[in-house]
Scaffold this motif. Structure first.
Motif, mmCIF file in Angstrom:
data_model
loop_
_atom_site.group_PDB
_atom_site.id
_atom_site.type_symbol
_atom_site.label_atom_id
_atom_site.label_comp_id
_atom_site.label_asym_id
_atom_site.label_seq_id
_atom_site.Cartn_x
_atom_site.Cartn_y
_atom_site.Cartn_z
ATOM 1 N N GLU A 86 -0.746 3.928 5.399
ATOM 2 C CA GLU A 86 -0.545 3.878 3.712
ATOM 3 C C GLU A 86 0.841 3.503 3.532
ATOM 4 O OE1 GLU A 86 -1.342 7.748 2.045
ATOM 5 O OE2 GLU A 86 -3.563 7.361 1.982
ATOM 6 N N THR A 87 1.117 2.299 3.951
ATOM 7 C CA THR A 87 2.275 1.643 3.604
ATOM 8 C C THR A 87 2.210 0.086 3.879
ATOM 9 O OG1 THR A 87 4.547 1.523 4.060
ATOM 10 C CG2 THR A 87 3.192 1.648 5.854
ATOM 11 N N PHE A 88 3.047 -0.925 3.371
ATOM 12 C CA PHE A 88 3.076 -2.070 3.643
ATOM 13 C C PHE A 88 3.508 -2.572 4.972
ATOM 14 C CE2 PHE A 88 3.766 -1.666 -1.120
ATOM 15 C CZ PHE A 88 2.834 -2.318 -1.388
ATOM 16 N N VAL A 89 2.680 -3.325 5.654
ATOM 17 C CA VAL A 89 2.776 -3.815 7.055
ATOM 18 C C VAL A 89 2.703 -5.205 7.433
ATOM 19 C CG1 VAL A 89 2.255 -1.379 8.015
ATOM 20 C CG2 VAL A 89 0.628 -3.285 7.835
ATOM 21 N N ASP A 90 3.443 -5.686 8.436
ATOM 22 C CA ASP A 90 3.159 -7.067 8.755
ATOM 23 C C ASP A 90 1.610 -7.483 8.968
ATOM 24 O OD1 ASP A 90 3.151 -9.860 10.135
ATOM 25 O OD2 ASP A 90 4.732 -9.029 11.499
ATOM 26 N N ALA A 91 1.184 -8.320 8.155
ATOM 27 C CA ALA A 91 -0.246 -8.530 8.181
ATOM 28 C C ALA A 91 -0.750 -9.299 9.502
ATOM 29 C CB ALA A 91 -0.637 -9.485 6.992
ATOM 30 N N THR A 92 0.315 -9.893 10.252
ATOM 31 C CA THR A 92 0.239 -10.905 11.237
ATOM 32 C C THR A 92 -0.130 -10.011 12.585
ATOM 33 O OG1 THR A 92 2.324 -11.311 12.063
ATOM 34 C CG2 THR A 92 1.258 -12.860 10.541
ATOM 35 N N GLN A 93 0.126 -8.693 12.495
ATOM 36 C CA GLN A 93 -0.010 -7.710 13.628
ATOM 37 C C GLN A 93 -1.404 -7.306 14.120
ATOM 38 O OE1 GLN A 93 2.449 -6.962 15.898
ATOM 39 N NE2 GLN A 93 3.575 -8.243 14.596
ATOM 40 N N PRO A 94 -2.012 -7.574 15.423
ATOM 41 C CA PRO A 94 -3.235 -7.415 15.840
ATOM 42 C C PRO A 94 -3.737 -5.862 15.421
ATOM 43 C CG PRO A 94 -2.076 -7.525 17.563
ATOM 44 C CD PRO A 94 -1.050 -8.091 16.367
ATOM 45 N N ASP A 95 -2.793 -4.872 15.171
ATOM 46 C CA ASP A 95 -3.296 -3.561 15.246
ATOM 47 C C ASP A 95 -3.194 -2.857 13.795
ATOM 48 O OD1 ASP A 95 -0.632 -3.651 15.198
ATOM 49 O OD2 ASP A 95 -0.375 -2.100 16.779
ATOM 50 N N VAL A 96 -2.987 -3.954 12.943
ATOM 51 C CA VAL A 96 -3.166 -3.102 11.556
ATOM 52 C C VAL A 96 -4.610 -2.778 11.125
ATOM 53 C CG1 VAL A 96 -1.288 -4.400 10.509
ATOM 54 C CG2 VAL A 96 -3.253 -5.622 10.544
ATOM 55 N N LYS A 97 -4.750 -1.432 10.273
ATOM 56 C CA LYS A 97 -5.640 -1.162 9.612
ATOM 57 C C LYS A 97 -5.973 -1.806 8.214
ATOM 58 C CE LYS A 97 -7.467 0.755 13.435
ATOM 59 N NZ LYS A 97 -6.733 -0.186 14.133
ATOM 60 N N PRO A 98 -6.047 -2.926 7.823
ATOM 61 C CA PRO A 98 -5.761 -3.404 6.592
ATOM 62 C C PRO A 98 -6.843 -3.148 5.407
ATOM 63 C CG PRO A 98 -6.549 -5.134 7.808
ATOM 64 C CD PRO A 98 -6.392 -4.147 8.743
ATOM 65 N N ALA A 99 -6.289 -3.248 4.165
ATOM 66 C CA ALA A 99 -7.247 -3.155 3.171
ATOM 67 C C ALA A 99 -7.590 -4.254 2.662
ATOM 68 C CB ALA A 99 -6.446 -2.340 1.755
ATOM 69 N N LEU A 100 -8.980 -4.699 2.624
ATOM 70 C CA LEU A 100 -9.657 -6.149 2.240
ATOM 71 C C LEU A 100 -9.454 -6.169 0.623
ATOM 72 C CD1 LEU A 100 -10.573 -8.460 3.587
ATOM 73 C CD2 LEU A 100 -12.793 -7.598 3.504
ATOM 74 N N PHE A 101 -9.643 -5.015 0.252
ATOM 75 C CA PHE A 101 -9.505 -5.139 -1.439
ATOM 76 C C PHE A 101 -8.597 -4.004 -1.879
ATOM 77 C CE2 PHE A 101 -13.789 -6.411 -0.594
ATOM 78 C CZ PHE A 101 -14.108 -7.414 -1.702
#
Ligand code: SF4
Length: 361
Positions: free
Chosen positions: A290-305
Motif C-alpha cells: 500500500e505504497t508507491f514502489v519502483d515499477a521496474t522491480q520484478p516482485d511488485v504487486k502492482p495495481a493495474l487500475f
C-alpha cells in the motif's frame, strides 16, 4: 541429314550464391553469371528463408544491373535546358564532387539544417546518419525509417522480436493471423510460405487492407477498410476488448508500462509525465505494501487500475486507467468506428472477440 539444333554454350557460365536485396526478406538466390554479367537469377532451394521460391521482384533484380535506365555516371542538366526537360549530359565524378562540395559549403556556412539528406535502402545508414549529423543537419532519413524500422518496432512490442518478413510469426502454432495494411508490392516469400503452412493447419487468415490483391486474395476474411483509418479500427477493437474485460492482465503487468503512474494536473507543469522517484525510476502502486514502489522491480504487486495522490500531493492514475477512460469513450464504439473506417460495426466487434477467443479460450 539435318544438323542437330545448337544450344547455348554453358561452359562460360558460373553460379554465384547470394541473397536477394529487392526487399528486406533476403531470400537465398543463385545468380548465373556469364562473361562477368548476370544472365538470370533463381531461388536457392537450400536457403532456409525461401526454400527456392523467388518472387517477381526478386526475378527482376537483374534489372539493377542491366536496366537501360540505370545511372552509370553523374549527369548534369545541360546548360540552358529547362528543368524537367530531361536534357542531361554525363560529367566526371571529379566535376560532380566539385559542384556538390561548393553547394554544400554554402549551405553549411549559412544554415546546415537546410540540407535534407535522404538515402535509399542501403546498409550504411549509421554512416550516412553520422555524416549528416557531422554536417549539422538533423533533417536526414533513410528508407527504413518509414518502412522496415516501424515494422521491426511493432514486432518487438507485439511478438517480442522483429522482422516478421523473415517469417518470424510462429507459423507452427498460430491459429489466427491478422495482417494489417501490407503494401501491394510487398511479396515476402517467407510470409507466403508461412501463410500456406497456417492455412493447411486450418488457421484463420484475416487481412485488413483497402484492396484485395496480393496476400488479401488468399485471406479467409478480407476487411476492406477505408484508406488511412487503420488506427480507428484498432482503437475500436481495443474498445470492444475493454468493454468485455478481455485483456491479458499478467502480460500487461510484466511487459508493459500499464501499471506505471501518470501525473494528472491538466494545464500545469508535469501533466502527462510518468511519476518517478528520486532516482528517476517509474513508480507504481503496490497493493500489498500500500505504497508507491519502483515499477521496474520484478516482485511488485502492482495495481493495474487506480487513482492515487503522489507524495507531493499531485493526483496520479495508472497508464491502464487512462487507456480505459479514453478508449471506452463512445467515439471508439464499433458503431462510430464504422462511420470512419467503412468496416461494419458487427464485423469490428466480431473480429475483436475472435482474437480474444483465440487468445484466452
Ligand atoms: S521476397 Fe522477393 S524481393 Fe524479397 S528478398 Fe525474397 S525474392 Fe527478393
Amino acid at each position: 541429314m539435318s544438323s542437330l539444333p545448337k544450344f547455348e554454350d554453358h561452359s562460360r557460365q558460373e553460379v554465384k550464391y547470394s541473397t536477394c536485396y529487392m526487399c528486406a526478406c533476403r531470400c537465398g538466390i543463385k545468380v548465373t553469371v556469364e562473361n562477368n554479367k548476370v544472365r538470370f537469377i533463381q531461388g536457392n532451394r537450400n536457403h532456409p528463408i525461401n526454400k527456392g521460391v523467388l518472387c517477381a521482384k526478386g526475378n527482376s533484380g537483374i534489372m539493377k544491373q542491366v536496366s537501360p535506365a540505370k545511372l552509370k555516371a553523374p549527369m548534369l542538366r545541360k546548360q540552358g535546358a529547362e528543368r524537367g526537360s530531361g536534357e542531361f549530359e554525363i560529367i566526371s565524378w571529379d566535376q560532380a564532387l566539385d559542384i556538390l562540395t561548393e553547394r554544400l559549403r554554402k549551405i553549411r556556412e549559412t544554415d546546415p539544417k537546410k540540407l535534407a539528406f535522404f538515402t535509399g535502402r542501403d546498409q550504411m545508414q549509421a554512416l550516412t546518419g553520422m555524416w549528416a549529423t557531422q554536417f549539422g543537419t538533423n533533417n536526414w532519413a533513410a528508407h527504413g525509417g518509414f518502412c522496415s524500422v516501424n515494422m521491426a518496432a511493432a514486432g518487438l512490442y507485439t511478438m517480442g522480436h522483429a522482422f516478421w518478413e523473415f517469417g518470424d510469426p510462429d507459423w507452427d502454432r498460430t491459429k489466427y493471423f491478422m495482417m494489417w495494411g501490407v503494401a501491394e508490392d510487398h511479396a515476402s516469400n517467407p510470409i507466403k510460405l508461412g501463410l500456406e503452412k497456417l492455412k493447411r493447419r486450418g488457421g484463420k487468415f484475416v487481412s485488413v487492407n483497402p484492396v484485395r490483391t496480393g496476400y488479401q486474395a488468399i485471406a479467409d476474411e478480407w476487411v476492406g477498410i477505408r484508406p488511412g483509418t487503420d488506427a480507428m479500427l484498432a482503437l475500436s477493437m481495443i474498445h470492444v476488448l475493454l468493454r468485455n474485460d478481455q485483456f491479458d492482465w499478467d502480460y500487461l503487468v510484466r511487459y508493459t508500462n500499464a501499471i506505471q503512474l501518470v501525473v494528472c494536473t491538466p494545464g500545469q507543469k508535469g501533466d502527462g509525465l510518468i511519476l518517478r522517484d528520486e532516482n528517476g525510476k517509474p513508480l507504481c502502486w503496490d497493493l500489498e505494501q500500500e505504497t508507491f514502489v519502483d515499477a521496474t522491480q520484478p516482485d511488485v504487486k502492482p495495481a493495474l487500475f487506480g487513482e492515487y495522490t503522489a507524495p507531493d500531493g499531485r493526483p496520479v492514475k495508472t497508464v491502464m486507467t487512462l487507456i480505459a477512460e479514453k478508449y471506452l469513450d463512445e467515439q471508439y464504439s464499433p458503431e462510430n468506428a464504422e462511420k470512419v473506417t467503412g468496416v461494419p460495426a458487427e464485423q469490428i466487434e466480431r473480429l475483436a472477440l475472435e482474437m480474444e477467443h483465440v487468445a484466452f479460450k
